[in-house]
Design a protein around this motif. Sequence first.
Motif, PDB file in Angstrom:
ATOM      1  N   ARG A  88     -26.099 -16.942   0.065  1.00 31.12           N
ATOM      2  CA  ARG A  88     -25.964 -16.469  -1.146  1.00 31.12           C
ATOM      3  C   ARG A  88     -25.641 -14.789  -1.046  1.00 31.12           C
ATOM      4  O   ARG A  88     -25.810 -14.335  -2.092  1.00 31.12           O
ATOM      5  CB  ARG A  88     -27.428 -16.838  -1.847  1.00 31.12           C
ATOM      6  CG  ARG A  88     -28.359 -16.312  -1.149  1.00 31.12           C
ATOM      7  CD  ARG A  88     -29.662 -16.313  -1.821  1.00 31.12           C
ATOM      8  NE  ARG A  88     -30.690 -15.306  -1.227  1.00 31.12           N
ATOM      9  CZ  ARG A  88     -31.952 -15.357  -1.696  1.00 31.12           C
ATOM     10  NH1 ARG A  88     -32.210 -16.021  -3.021  1.00 31.12           N
ATOM     11  NH2 ARG A  88     -32.845 -14.489  -1.239  1.00 31.12           N
ATOM     12  N   SER A  89     -25.147 -14.304   0.262  1.00 31.48           N
ATOM     13  CA  SER A  89     -24.921 -12.864   0.124  1.00 31.48           C
ATOM     14  C   SER A  89     -23.719 -12.646  -0.480  1.00 31.48           C
ATOM     15  O   SER A  89     -22.930 -13.499  -1.060  1.00 31.48           O
ATOM     16  CB  SER A  89     -25.243 -12.381   2.008  1.00 31.48           C
ATOM     17  OG  SER A  89     -26.529 -12.561   1.974  1.00 31.48           O
ATOM     18  N   ILE A  90     -23.422 -11.274  -0.425  1.00 32.67           N
ATOM     19  CA  ILE A  90     -22.575 -10.584  -1.201  1.00 32.67           C
ATOM     20  C   ILE A  90     -21.187 -11.404  -1.265  1.00 32.67           C
ATOM     21  O   ILE A  90     -20.414 -11.811  -2.266  1.00 32.67           O
ATOM     22  CB  ILE A  90     -22.167  -9.022  -0.850  1.00 32.67           C
ATOM     23  CG1 ILE A  90     -21.410  -8.469  -2.127  1.00 32.67           C
ATOM     24  CG2 ILE A  90     -21.541  -8.660   0.313  1.00 32.67           C
ATOM     25  CD1 ILE A  90     -22.188  -8.607  -3.546  1.00 32.67           C
ATOM     26  N   SER A  91     -20.486 -11.410   0.124  1.00 36.44           N
ATOM     27  CA  SER A  91     -19.116 -11.900   0.042  1.00 36.44           C
ATOM     28  C   SER A  91     -18.942 -13.367  -0.393  1.00 36.44           C
ATOM     29  O   SER A  91     -18.139 -13.858  -1.200  1.00 36.44           O
ATOM     30  CB  SER A  91     -18.388 -12.070   1.403  1.00 36.44           C
ATOM     31  OG  SER A  91     -18.695 -10.864   1.948  1.00 36.44           O
ATOM     32  N   ALA A  93     -21.175 -14.699  -2.821  1.00 40.65           N
ATOM     33  CA  ALA A  93     -21.527 -14.765  -4.050  1.00 40.65           C
ATOM     34  C   ALA A  93     -20.223 -14.158  -4.893  1.00 40.65           C
ATOM     35  O   ALA A  93     -20.101 -14.632  -5.840  1.00 40.65           O
ATOM     36  CB  ALA A  93     -22.890 -13.875  -4.223  1.00 40.65           C
ATOM     37  N   LEU A  94     -19.426 -13.444  -4.181  1.00 40.19           N
ATOM     38  CA  LEU A  94     -18.190 -12.966  -5.076  1.00 40.19           C
ATOM     39  C   LEU A  94     -17.209 -13.847  -5.080  1.00 40.19           C
ATOM     40  O   LEU A  94     -16.405 -13.976  -6.074  1.00 40.19           O
ATOM     41  CB  LEU A  94     -17.712 -12.047  -4.247  1.00 40.19           C
ATOM     42  CG  LEU A  94     -18.239 -10.504  -4.338  1.00 40.19           C
ATOM     43  CD1 LEU A  94     -17.655  -9.454  -3.523  1.00 40.19           C
ATOM     44  CD2 LEU A  94     -18.361  -9.947  -5.681  1.00 40.19           C
ATOM     45  N   ARG A  95     -17.348 -15.110  -4.277  1.00 42.43           N
ATOM     46  CA  ARG A  95     -16.321 -16.187  -4.399  1.00 42.43           C
ATOM     47  C   ARG A  95     -17.075 -17.615  -4.805  1.00 42.43           C
ATOM     48  O   ARG A  95     -16.578 -18.668  -4.344  1.00 42.43           O
ATOM     49  CB  ARG A  95     -15.752 -16.546  -3.157  1.00 42.43           C
ATOM     50  CG  ARG A  95     -14.777 -15.178  -2.720  1.00 42.43           C
ATOM     51  CD  ARG A  95     -14.351 -15.223  -1.355  1.00 42.43           C
ATOM     52  NE  ARG A  95     -12.857 -16.050  -1.514  1.00 42.43           N
ATOM     53  CZ  ARG A  95     -11.561 -15.608  -1.222  1.00 42.43           C
ATOM     54  NH1 ARG A  95     -11.358 -14.384  -0.777  1.00 42.43           N
ATOM     55  NH2 ARG A  95     -10.636 -16.393  -1.243  1.00 42.43           N
ATOM     56  N   GLU A  98     -23.266 -18.690  -5.307  1.00 44.12           N
ATOM     57  CA  GLU A  98     -24.581 -18.844  -5.688  1.00 44.12           C
ATOM     58  C   GLU A  98     -24.226 -20.206  -6.673  1.00 44.12           C
ATOM     59  O   GLU A  98     -25.137 -21.130  -6.945  1.00 44.12           O
ATOM     60  CB  GLU A  98     -24.942 -17.618  -6.774  1.00 44.12           C
ATOM     61  CG  GLU A  98     -25.369 -16.585  -5.784  1.00 44.12           C
ATOM     62  CD  GLU A  98     -25.594 -15.317  -6.553  1.00 44.12           C
ATOM     63  OE1 GLU A  98     -24.894 -15.036  -7.492  1.00 44.12           O
ATOM     64  OE2 GLU A  98     -26.488 -14.475  -6.083  1.00 44.12           O
ATOM     65  N   CYS A 132     -18.042 -14.730   6.592  1.00 39.61           N
ATOM     66  CA  CYS A 132     -17.672 -14.112   5.185  1.00 39.61           C
ATOM     67  C   CYS A 132     -16.323 -14.559   4.932  1.00 39.61           C
ATOM     68  O   CYS A 132     -15.799 -14.595   3.605  1.00 39.61           O
ATOM     69  CB  CYS A 132     -18.043 -12.895   4.761  1.00 39.61           C
ATOM     70  SG  CYS A 132     -19.432 -12.142   5.778  1.00 39.61           S
ATOM     71  N   PHE A 134     -14.831 -17.197   5.486  1.00 39.41           N
ATOM     72  CA  PHE A 134     -14.781 -18.527   4.777  1.00 39.41           C
ATOM     73  C   PHE A 134     -15.490 -18.512   3.385  1.00 39.41           C
ATOM     74  O   PHE A 134     -16.019 -19.498   3.163  1.00 39.41           O
ATOM     75  CB  PHE A 134     -15.148 -19.365   5.824  1.00 39.41           C
ATOM     76  CG  PHE A 134     -14.196 -19.520   7.204  1.00 39.41           C
ATOM     77  CD1 PHE A 134     -12.767 -19.649   6.972  1.00 39.41           C
ATOM     78  CD2 PHE A 134     -14.743 -19.196   8.428  1.00 39.41           C
ATOM     79  CE1 PHE A 134     -12.075 -19.720   8.267  1.00 39.41           C
ATOM     80  CE2 PHE A 134     -14.037 -18.902   9.434  1.00 39.41           C
ATOM     81  CZ  PHE A 134     -12.741 -19.118   9.475  1.00 39.41           C
TER      82      PHE A 134
ATOM     83  N   PHE B  92     -18.719 -10.025  10.776  1.00 35.56           N
ATOM     84  CA  PHE B  92     -18.583 -11.124  11.321  1.00 35.56           C
ATOM     85  C   PHE B  92     -17.739 -10.945  12.595  1.00 35.56           C
ATOM     86  O   PHE B  92     -17.154 -11.813  13.237  1.00 35.56           O
ATOM     87  CB  PHE B  92     -17.852 -12.327  10.547  1.00 35.56           C
ATOM     88  CG  PHE B  92     -16.746 -12.007   9.618  1.00 35.56           C
ATOM     89  CD1 PHE B  92     -15.405 -12.150  10.218  1.00 35.56           C
ATOM     90  CD2 PHE B  92     -16.944 -11.620   8.521  1.00 35.56           C
ATOM     91  CE1 PHE B  92     -14.417 -11.727   9.390  1.00 35.56           C
ATOM     92  CE2 PHE B  92     -15.714 -11.257   7.746  1.00 35.56           C
ATOM     93  CZ  PHE B  92     -14.423 -11.362   8.201  1.00 35.56           C
ATOM     94  N   HIS B 257     -13.070 -10.411  -2.602  1.00 34.23           N
ATOM     95  CA  HIS B 257     -11.683 -10.389  -3.326  1.00 34.23           C
ATOM     96  C   HIS B 257     -10.426 -10.066  -2.603  1.00 34.23           C
ATOM     97  O   HIS B 257      -9.789  -9.288  -3.374  1.00 34.23           O
ATOM     98  CB  HIS B 257     -12.018  -9.856  -4.793  1.00 34.23           C
ATOM     99  CG  HIS B 257     -13.100 -10.719  -5.555  1.00 34.23           C
ATOM    100  ND1 HIS B 257     -13.587 -10.069  -6.676  1.00 34.23           N
ATOM    101  CD2 HIS B 257     -13.652 -11.923  -5.320  1.00 34.23           C
ATOM    102  CE1 HIS B 257     -14.831 -10.813  -7.198  1.00 34.23           C
ATOM    103  NE2 HIS B 257     -14.654 -12.007  -6.223  1.00 34.23           N
ATOM    104  N   VAL B 330     -15.729  -5.182   1.941  1.00 32.40           N
ATOM    105  CA  VAL B 330     -15.947  -6.207   0.975  1.00 32.40           C
ATOM    106  C   VAL B 330     -15.428  -5.673  -0.244  1.00 32.40           C
ATOM    107  O   VAL B 330     -15.857  -4.671  -0.961  1.00 32.40           O
ATOM    108  CB  VAL B 330     -17.360  -6.772   0.862  1.00 32.40           C
ATOM    109  CG1 VAL B 330     -17.701  -7.914  -0.177  1.00 32.40           C
ATOM    110  CG2 VAL B 330     -18.295  -7.197   2.127  1.00 32.40           C
ATOM    111  N   ASN B 344     -27.771  -8.475  -6.036  1.00 31.89           N
ATOM    112  CA  ASN B 344     -27.410  -9.155  -4.813  1.00 31.89           C
ATOM    113  C   ASN B 344     -27.825  -8.431  -3.588  1.00 31.89           C
ATOM    114  O   ASN B 344     -28.857  -9.017  -2.722  1.00 31.89           O
ATOM    115  CB  ASN B 344     -26.185  -9.566  -4.588  1.00 31.89           C
ATOM    116  CG  ASN B 344     -25.678 -10.602  -3.658  1.00 31.89           C
ATOM    117  OD1 ASN B 344     -25.810 -10.101  -2.363  1.00 31.89           O
ATOM    118  ND2 ASN B 344     -25.916 -11.829  -3.772  1.00 31.89           N
ATOM    119  N   ARG B 347     -31.791  -7.922  -3.804  1.00 30.21           N
ATOM    120  CA  ARG B 347     -32.511  -9.276  -3.351  1.00 30.21           C
ATOM    121  C   ARG B 347     -32.352  -9.595  -1.818  1.00 30.21           C
ATOM    122  O   ARG B 347     -33.574  -9.738  -1.257  1.00 30.21           O
ATOM    123  CB  ARG B 347     -31.993 -10.302  -4.154  1.00 30.21           C
ATOM    124  CG  ARG B 347     -32.518 -11.935  -3.876  1.00 30.21           C
ATOM    125  CD  ARG B 347     -31.825 -12.828  -4.392  1.00 30.21           C
ATOM    126  NE  ARG B 347     -30.328 -13.089  -3.661  1.00 30.21           N
ATOM    127  CZ  ARG B 347     -29.546 -13.780  -4.359  1.00 30.21           C
ATOM    128  NH1 ARG B 347     -29.642 -14.463  -5.355  1.00 30.21           N
ATOM    129  NH2 ARG B 347     -28.269 -13.771  -3.703  1.00 30.21           N
TER     130      ARG B 347
END
Lengths: 161, 451
Positions: A88-91, A93-95, A98, A132, A134, B92, B257, B330, B344, B347
């Motif tokens: 549920r982290s940022i990258s 969540a952006l895609r 969540e 992230c 994937f 990563f 994105h 990101v 986010n 959290r």
Amino acid sequence: MATPERILTDEMVEAIKALFPRYPTRQAVTLPALHIVNERLRYVPIPAVVEIARLLGLAPAEVQDTLSFYGFFKQDAPHGRTRAWVCRSISCALRGGEQVLDHMCHTLGVKPGETTSDGRVTLEFGECLGACDFAPCMLAGKTLYKDLTPERADQILQTFE
Amino acid sequence: MPQFEPILLANIATQNSHTRAVYESTGGYSALKKVLAEMQPPALIELVKSSNLRGRGGAGFPTGLKWTFLPKDHPGPIYMCINADESEPGTFNNRILMEEDPHQVIEGVILSCFATRAQTAYIYLRYEYPLSLERLQAALDECYAAGYLGKNILGSDFSLDIYLHRGAAAYICGEETGLIESLEGKRAWPRIKPPFPAVEGVFHKPTVVNNIETVACVVHIARRGADWFKSIGVPADPKNPRDPGSYGPKLYCLSGHVNKPGCYEAPLGITCRQLIDEYGGGVWKGRKGKAAIPGGISMGLLTEKEFDTPLDFAGPGKVGCLGLGTAAVVVLDETVSIVDFLHNSCRFFQHESCGQCTPCREGTRWALEMLERIKAGQGRLKDLDLLLEIGDSIGIIPGTTICGLADGAAWPIKNAIRKFRNEFEDYIKRTNPKGYAVTKAVKALPVVAAH
Ligand SMILES: Cc1cc2nc3c(=O)[nH]c(=O)nc-3n(C[C@H](O)[C@H](O)[C@H](O)COP(=O)(O)O)c2cc1C
Ligand code: SF4
Ligand code: FES
């Protein structure tokens, strides 16, 4: 007083003892030992903590203290046959990560951290799984599931035994 | 952009790049052989020092210098802890190295241990990397079989054991002293420094903590020399004695994105825009970029106008970010709400704070609760100032906390509200038109009410 039933099998005890030469202290074997037990029993109940502590020459409270810091180890009941971590982290969540997590909660009828009543799946939220590239992704057992959508998640859930 | 030949990722397109045979066929372990035959440990430290290699784990501390902090003539043991916890959201690159080229990593660990006279190395590997575990373990087994590890490596008087140690899903285990505590079998509560690990680290012995990518760089410095390494990247700024330059190749992780997320190798100093456009194939769905995290979630945001910022150790700091961090970029497209981004982020840090220091434990929770209230349509304009105040009080810069997590939590708050204040205000006014009076408590926040 009756001797309490042993939880750790001989195999687990041997696997734990085999790690002793790697570290100058027995306490350093705590996390590896917890992993060994958790992998086989899918949780680490209190009596197992007591046995690990005895093996490592520690007070049970010391092992329990470490265990409880890492939300990773279950104690009340074994986790499901598959434990699935949805990021549920940022990258992710952006895609849509969540939404995938919400969808899976809905499909399975559980909240993150809970196990389905048939013991099949424990669903967890994950913080960045380090995959992230994937996103959104999920780690279930040793398998990383990539580029998830709610539909793909449904298909994957069906493959869990 | 001048043609740049990838070094750290040179092997990964080859089939079975994770095996010893393939690694050796491209010159693998030649650096180890050369160093063992020709060099003494101080000379290797000197070489790494003169390359100006800076740690790739987030803080950018000069690696050779860190090694010289070990006490001279210590009877030992000296330990090397390899930080493979990699839990900073967006990051990563260590995973790619461990999965695709574990021997490069191991050769780096062996060389680093030789330089520092460490006899035992632990690779602290985050739990979520089962393939890294498998590949590293197989590679270690191959190394023991080939005499690269164990007693009297390649007939020298240098002996080394490397063990894998798995974490249990906690971000704080990546902080070097949290890692040490965790390795010792305790909860991962970071230690107050000094003493620094180099003097008293794991098991009360001198210890070096280095990142996976850092030790991979050591291989190539040993192979090709310091001058080669310094020919890549951004030179030191002669006008600024505090900028020692950003040398060498760097692995940039690109996600969010973009059309082609992935791990790309480029010289330090590439700009965020070059990375997104030339490597990432541009922002996805033909949209415009709105913001980008330059190096892991804790670094804050670059606005679209700041996309030309060079991603070297000095660049992001000049435009209000915490730093380069892990160089994990990101991308957020124009449809993303910065409120959602910050929620986010808050959290994450609330969940990962180890709870040891009051400002961090309470501050991260308070910030999250305010973001939740804002998202629930109950935000007040003065929440923004309150958030900034929290951001200013929980970091290590004023010296209120033990480790850097609090700063990492504070920076996105400060940075996002300063750079996107209008957006936060619009959000609050739109969802809570009165802007300040809270009609229905979403969460009981007694401390806020007292303000
Ligand atoms: C909260 C926190 C988390 C960190 N996580 C990592 C990590 O996952 N991997 C890493 O190499 N360094 C991480 N670091 C930085 C380490 O503390 C340390 O600086 C680094 O491992 C040193 O290696 P290097 O000099 O090779 O970069 C983290 C720091 C903080 C404050
Ligand atoms: S700053 Fe936060 S994470 Fe770091 S030691 Fe203090 S409470 Fe723990
Ligand atoms: S944000 Fe989900 S894997 Fe990194």
